[in-house]
Motif scaffolding. Structure first.
Motif, short mmCIF file in Angstrom:
data_model
loop_
_atom_site.label_atom_id
_atom_site.label_comp_id
_atom_site.label_asym_id
_atom_site.label_seq_id
_atom_site.Cartn_x
_atom_site.Cartn_y
_atom_site.Cartn_z
N ALA A 43 38.94 48.81 -0.21
CA ALA A 43 37.56 48.22 0.02
C ALA A 43 37.35 47.75 1.03
N LEU A 44 38.31 46.86 1.91
CA LEU A 44 38.52 46.20 2.65
C LEU A 44 38.66 46.88 3.74
N SER A 95 36.33 48.88 5.13
CA SER A 95 35.06 47.85 5.92
C SER A 95 35.76 48.22 6.87
N TYR A 121 34.35 48.64 12.19
CA TYR A 121 35.19 46.96 12.50
C TYR A 121 33.91 46.60 12.61
N HIS A 181 30.84 46.99 11.76
CA HIS A 181 29.77 45.81 11.02
C HIS A 181 30.35 44.60 10.50
N ILE A 182 31.85 44.64 10.18
CA ILE A 182 32.38 43.65 9.29
C ILE A 182 31.94 42.25 9.84
N ILE A 183 32.70 42.49 11.52
CA ILE A 183 32.62 41.34 11.58
C ILE A 183 31.80 41.63 13.57
N LYS A 194 29.59 41.56 16.31
CA LYS A 194 30.19 40.76 17.80
C LYS A 194 29.18 40.22 18.79
N LEU A 207 31.96 39.08 22.96
CA LEU A 207 32.85 40.34 23.20
C LEU A 207 31.97 41.61 23.58
N LEU A 249 43.41 38.45 4.66
CA LEU A 249 42.50 38.56 4.38
C LEU A 249 42.75 39.38 2.51
N MET A 277 34.67 36.03 2.94
CA MET A 277 34.69 36.98 2.25
C MET A 277 33.08 37.65 1.27
N LEU A 311 30.11 45.48 3.16
CA LEU A 311 31.22 46.06 3.50
C LEU A 311 31.44 44.19 3.23
N LEU A 312 32.89 44.47 3.15
CA LEU A 312 33.15 42.66 2.69
C LEU A 312 33.09 42.89 4.15
N GLY A 313 32.14 41.76 3.91
CA GLY A 313 31.58 40.61 5.71
C GLY A 313 32.65 39.46 5.72
N VAL A 314 33.26 39.34 6.87
CA VAL A 314 33.98 38.13 7.18
C VAL A 314 33.29 37.48 8.28
N CYS A 349 34.93 36.53 15.86
CA CYS A 349 36.27 36.48 15.17
C CYS A 349 36.49 37.63 15.15
N ASP A 350 38.05 37.08 15.24
CA ASP A 350 38.56 38.86 15.00
C ASP A 350 39.96 39.26 14.67
#
Lengths: 360, 305
Positions: free
Chosen positions: A209-210, A213, A217, A219-221, A223, A226, B39, B147, B157-160, B184-185
């Motif tokens: 799943a990760l 995810s 990209y 969506h998961i983090i 922005k 940037l 992660l 997470m 999604l696995l939001g971080v 975060c990156d």
């Protein structure tokens, strides 16, 4: 183990597969392959990279099920500065402490081997032999060493190999006798010191799943600061393999190969020296024996008691044969380098012609 | 250690903007980058949680840039904790032991914060955050990484997410704090790239496993990927030429740049270079093969003696 119930009552109800798994507790099924968790791959890479080019080692944790060694976790060993007694004790305590801590958070608490980093495949050393022998001795042959080559992995293709000693080598090492005779007896040559086990990598569902995810990209983090254009997904295609500069790699490899060949010649010299010595001693012994025989026959002719011949055999002692282990290891290492060069040259030829086409 | 929950806990979970009336301690821009291994470790810890445990927490280790504006989370370890409706206990002893053990391997990595699974922040987060704030070297701040293992967000999604905290209220209390989201990156090194690629190649497999590739297979895969991209670009260019898609200046410029990267080398020169390298390579591979044959012969002979 998968089936940990009391064997006496539950065995009848278990299916065939489970019976073998239950039997496996006694360690009858030999290892056929190694299955590594994705997490372990990343952890090994991280540890090896951080200390590159110094070699590092660490412990592998997991279980063996039906001949498949499942490696589910690992932890690094602290780098050793000097191998004095104190360090060893510290290392042992570190290991015990770490295992205890990991058990508290439900990590598999079973040692299945260890890992080591290497530079250009030069891993066949005495240290590795000793450590792996200890592991295999302690853990009933169910232990592997995973070798990770950092320099090759930066070329875009991960290099992980799992090894364990063959039975023949274990026997020879047990007697710690590496003479020509014992090598022949055990049918031991450089190519069967190790057995390489195939490696598969398995991800858990959550990790899959990760990874999906990470594809998404943005969506998961989210922005905020940037701008979108600089965002590169961690899983965007990787073209490191297309790198054309081959000179440093081949150069280094050849350098190592030369070194190994030189060492090998030295070993050969020691061996021939020993052979010559043996020959000389034997010739001396023979001539002395001859002399004694002549003397005896003349004594017999004059009616005297013949002198014993045993003491001559005792007088000349044959020099002991030097251990062949070194030369064995060096040949294995040379073989490794050559294999690597071959493995490398194949794809590189392909790359060459591709570049040639591009120029037209 | 058990931290009793105060009854008057003021809990603000997600402030969208910086509220006026108090000073944000670190007003400089602040970024966090996370190594993929972190992660994966968090997920592994979550998989191995105790029965009936809803979430797991642990300590983040990493390095800071000199001015403290960039934090790189490089490693983490799990910490056991116990959480009920009115109490939370974190095993501090365990945390300290683990940190000592980690320090032996890599002294550069220091405590930078903590992680938790699950997407929502509650009053316990504030208390744990207070604990970790004291663990990291002041004047730096503890980072809180979450997470979303429940996958309850809209994107599935696995939001971080990462946060830093700010005290809130007239008198500072540990249980009162404001979590401020920070960007975060995901960051990794070249050597880790190949490992990540390998893991990613298993993601569409039903049995979630893959074996290692040989160099040749890998090259083939890469070349195929390049072909695909070239085809896509050709397709696009043709469509633009047809007039079915309006031309985009930005893409055009990128294409120009890409084409100009191909070095212009004199044909004779190139031929010479090409042949030279080719001969080198063939020579090396020939010699290597010969050495191996020699070894093989020696091996056979050795057993015959």
């Amino acid at each position: 183990m998968t089936s940990s119930g009391t064997p006496s009552t539950t065995k009848e109800t278990l299916s065939n597969v489970n019976v073998t798994a239950a039997l496996d507790v006694e360690g009858n099924v030999p290892l056929k392959s190694v299955q590594i968790d994705g997490l372990v791959v990343l952890k090994i890479i991280k540890h090896c990279r951080e200390f590159f080019p110094n070699p590092v080692t660490g412990q592998l944790l997991g279980l063996d099920v039906n001949g498949v060694l499942e490696v589910t976790n690992c932890f690094p060993f602290p780098g050793s500065k000097a191998d004095d007694e104190n360090e060893l004790v510290d290392g042992a305590r570190y290991q015990v402490d770490m295992m205890r801590c990991l058990r508290e958070v439900n990590v598999d608490n079973n040692t299945v081997g260890w890992y080591q980093s290497t530079y250009l495949g030069s891993f066949v050393t005495h240290k590795l032999i000793e450590t792996q022998y200890n592991y295999q001795q302690t853990f009933n042959n169910k232990s592997v060493v995973i070798v990770h080559d950092v320099s090759r992995s930066t070329h875009g293709n991960l290099s992980l190999r799992a090894f364990r000693f063959s039975q023949a080598f274990m026997e020879a090492q047990k007697e710690s006798k590496f003479t020509t005779e014992s090598l022949i007896k055990n049918k031991l040559t450089f190519s069967n010191i190790f057995e390489e086990l195939p490696i598969t990598v398995k991800n858990s569902h959550l990790m899959t799943a990760l990874l999906h995810s990470l594809d998404d990209y943005e969506h998961i983090i989210p922005k905020t600061t940037l701008d979108k254009e600089t965002v590169v997904s961690p899983l965007s295609p990787n073209f490191d393999t297309l790198e054309l500069s081959l000179d440093p790699y081949i150069e280094k490899n050849l350098e190592f190969l030369l070194e190994a060949v030189e060492e090998h010649t030295q070993e050969q010299n020691t061996y021939t020296f020993w052979q010559r010595n043996v020959g000389r001693e034997q010739a001396k012994m023979q001539s002395a024996l001859q002399k004694r025989k002549q003397e005896n026959s003349s004594r017999q002719a004059s009616g005297l008691e013949p002198l014993p011949e045993d003491d001559i055999l005792k007088m000349y002692k044959l020099p002991a044969e030097p251990s062949r282990l070194d030369s064995l290891l060096i040949t294995a290492q040379i073989n490794n380098y050559c294999k690597q060069l071959n493995q490398y040259s194949g794809p590189t030829l392909g790359k060459f012609f591709m570049a040639g086409e591009l120029q037209k | 250690m058990s931290i009793d929950a105060a009854t008057s806990a003021l809990h603000l979970s997600f402030p969208p903007t910086t509220a006026t009336g108090f000073v944000v301690p670190q007003s400089r821009s602040f970024t966090v980058s996370v190594n993929p291994v972190v992660l994966f470790s968090v997920l592994d810890h979550y998989l191995r949680r105790q029965e009936k445990q809803h979430r797991v927490i642990g300590t983040l280790l990493g390095v800071r840039s000199e001015d403290g504006s960039e934090v790189e989370v490089r490693n983490c370890f799990p910490v056991s904790h116990d959480e009920t409706d009115n109490q939370v206990a974190v095993d501090m002893e365990y945390h300290r032991n683990m940190f000592e053990l980690h320090k032996k391997v890599n002294a550069k990595e220091v405590i930078v914060g903590w992680y938790a699974t699950g997407s929502n922040l509650n009053q316990w987060n504030a208390l744990i955050q207070d604990f970790y704030s004291r663990e990291v070297m002041p004047p730096f701040q503890a980072i809180h990484l979450t997470m979303d293992t429940d996958l309850k967000n809209d994107d599935k999604l696995l939001g971080v997410k990462t946060y830093v905290s700010a005290p809130i209220g007239i008198s500072a209390k540990p249980e009162n704090c404001l979590f401020l989201p920070v960007p975060c990156d995901v960051k990794y090194f070249d050597a880790e790239r190949s490992g990540l690629d390998l893991l990613a190649s298993a993601k569409n497999d039903t049995d979630r496993s893959t074996s290692l590739f040989s160099d040749m297979d890998n090259l083939e895969k890469t070349i195929k990927a390049v072909f695909e991209m070239l085809e896509r670009v050709t397709d696009y260019v043709n469509k633009v030429l047809d007039g079915s898609i309006p031309a985009d200046n930005t893409i055009g410029r990128f294409l120009m740049d890409t084409i100009s990267v191909v070095p212009k080398i004199d044909k004779v020169e190139f031929e010479k270079m090409f042949n030279g390298h080719l001969q080198d390579l063939l020579m090396v591979s020939y010699l290597a093969n010969m050495t191996r044959t020699q070894l093989a012969i020696a091996e056979r002979l050795q057993l015959l003696v």
